[in-house]
Design an enzyme around this catalytic site. Structure first.
Site, mmCIF file in Angstrom:
data_model
loop_
_atom_site.group_PDB
_atom_site.id
_atom_site.type_symbol
_atom_site.label_atom_id
_atom_site.label_comp_id
_atom_site.label_asym_id
_atom_site.label_seq_id
_atom_site.Cartn_x
_atom_site.Cartn_y
_atom_site.Cartn_z
ATOM 1 N N HIS A 77 0.828 -1.202 0.000
ATOM 2 C CA HIS A 77 0.000 0.000 0.000
ATOM 3 C C HIS A 77 0.864 1.255 0.000
ATOM 4 O O HIS A 77 2.068 1.205 0.266
ATOM 5 C CB HIS A 77 -0.920 0.028 1.229
ATOM 6 C CG HIS A 77 -0.160 0.148 2.523
ATOM 7 N ND1 HIS A 77 0.603 -0.867 3.040
ATOM 8 C CD2 HIS A 77 -0.031 1.184 3.393
ATOM 9 C CE1 HIS A 77 1.164 -0.485 4.173
ATOM 10 N NE2 HIS A 77 0.806 0.768 4.413
ATOM 11 N N HIS A 91 4.775 0.151 0.181
ATOM 12 C CA HIS A 91 5.549 -0.662 1.096
ATOM 13 C C HIS A 91 4.693 -1.785 1.659
ATOM 14 O O HIS A 91 3.458 -1.746 1.596
ATOM 15 C CB HIS A 91 6.147 0.188 2.230
ATOM 16 C CG HIS A 91 5.135 0.917 3.039
ATOM 17 N ND1 HIS A 91 4.475 2.035 2.591
ATOM 18 C CD2 HIS A 91 4.639 0.678 4.282
ATOM 19 C CE1 HIS A 91 3.640 2.462 3.514
ATOM 20 N NE2 HIS A 91 3.710 1.647 4.553
HETATM 21 C C1 SIN Z 1 3.171 0.904 7.907
HETATM 22 O O1 SIN Z 1 3.373 2.066 8.243
HETATM 23 O O2 SIN Z 1 2.469 0.609 6.956
HETATM 24 C C2 SIN Z 1 3.877 -0.176 8.693
HETATM 25 C C3 SIN Z 1 5.240 -0.386 8.173
HETATM 26 C C4 SIN Z 1 6.051 -1.302 9.042
HETATM 27 O O3 SIN Z 1 5.615 -1.649 10.137
HETATM 28 O O4 SIN Z 1 7.139 -1.666 8.628
#
Ligand code: SIN
Length: 293
Positions: free
Chosen positions: A120, A269
């Site tokens: 996302h 990510h």
């Molecule tokens: C997020 O902010 O989507 C979580 C990313 C993570 O925990 O690495």
């Protein structure tokens, strides 16, 4: 194994552009395409102007930047974020007591979910989605819990010219309803009556670099406006799989006190929850953004 592209050459030819050497930071790239680790900066202190300019440039050139061994209080973390703009308030997730702009990122043995488990771009369902997110990890599991980042510039560049022309001018609906309703109930967070929903271009132009980036993601993008339902689903499925090609990714291995700062305008990510029953915990400061175009 046969290439999916036949004999058309590399899926993506990265143009590194020209980058002046850095004077106030040291920068080590994770891949030619995305990600760089920066050293020589103390994020807890006010950052001198020239060094701040170089951090801005490092983010623009690498899309996600990483810092190790930082020692910040919540106030210092928030102050670092404010160097990049107003802070964003998450529409659903819990925050640290007394700090609405400090989102809690935590999974442990009792968790029923972990943040960011699917690909996302943060809160892309907002009318003005966040420009960037700054995650400060305080506790890491013995192994695992990496975060993967993917360049949406590279995903866009990998499209055929015919597909780029087809997508130009199309918009898509991003909706927070499925992502957020009930998601934080076990942490005692009551649902909002409605969650954000917005229409954004499928291809956006980055306001700083001027480069085009693919801006659809599995987390929030529901349909492409003006297309028949089956065509929209097929195109979104193709674009989301392309966006997840490992060729466009870097993978960050956290240590306690590492910081990742990613640009949501050109990066997706995904966090790996492969460490249960161990704990992984930190805080995220999110910088507000503007309306994609
Ligand atoms: C997020 O902010 O989507 C979580 C990313 C993570 O925990 O690495």
């Amino acid at each position: 194994m046969t290439s999916l592209r036949g004999n058309n050459g590399p899926r993506y030819r990265h143009d590194p552009g020209t980058s002046a050497p850095y004077e106030t930071i040291r920068l080590d790239k994770l891949t030619p395409i995305i990600g760089a680790e920066i050293s020589g900066v103390n994020l807890a202190e006010p950052i001198p102007n020239h060094q701040m300019e170089e951090i801005h440039r490092a983010l623009a050139e690498n899309s996600v930047i990483f810092f190790r061994d930082q020692d910040m209080t919540p106030e210092q973390h928030l102050a670092f974020g404010r160097n990049f703009g107003k802070l964003h308030l998450h529409p659903a997730a819990p925050h640290a007591p007394g700090h609405p702009e400090l989102m809690i990122i935590k999974a442990d043995a009792n968790s029923t979910r972990a943040n960011g488990e699917g690909w996302h771009s943060d809160v892309s369902c907002d009318e003005e989605p966040p420009m960037g997110s700054i995650l400060y990890m305080k506790q890491t599991p013995p192994h695992g819990g990496d975060t993967l980042f993917a360049s949406m510039y590279a995903a866009y560049e990998a499209l055929s010219d015919r597909m780029k022309a087809y997508l130009e001018g199309l918009t898509a609906i991003h909706d927070g309803e499925d992502a957020y309703r009930g998601t934080y109930a076990n942490l005692g967070v009551a649902d909002k009556p409605v969650y954000p929903r917005a229409e954004h271009p499928v291809i956006r132009t980055h306001p700083v670099t001027g480069k085009k980036a693919l801006f659809v993601n599995r987390g929030f993008t529901k349909r492409i406006v003006g297309l028949p339902r089956d065509e929209s689903a097929a195109i979104l499925s193709y674009l989301c799989s392309l966006a997840e090609d490992p060729l466009f990714q870097c993978r960050f291995r956290w240590q306690a006190n590492s910081v990742a700062f990613w640009d949501n305008r050109c990066v997706q990510h995904r966090a790996m929850w492969d460490y249960w029953p161990h704990t992984r915990a930190g805080f995220r400061v999110t910088v507000a953004g503007d309306k994609p175009y």
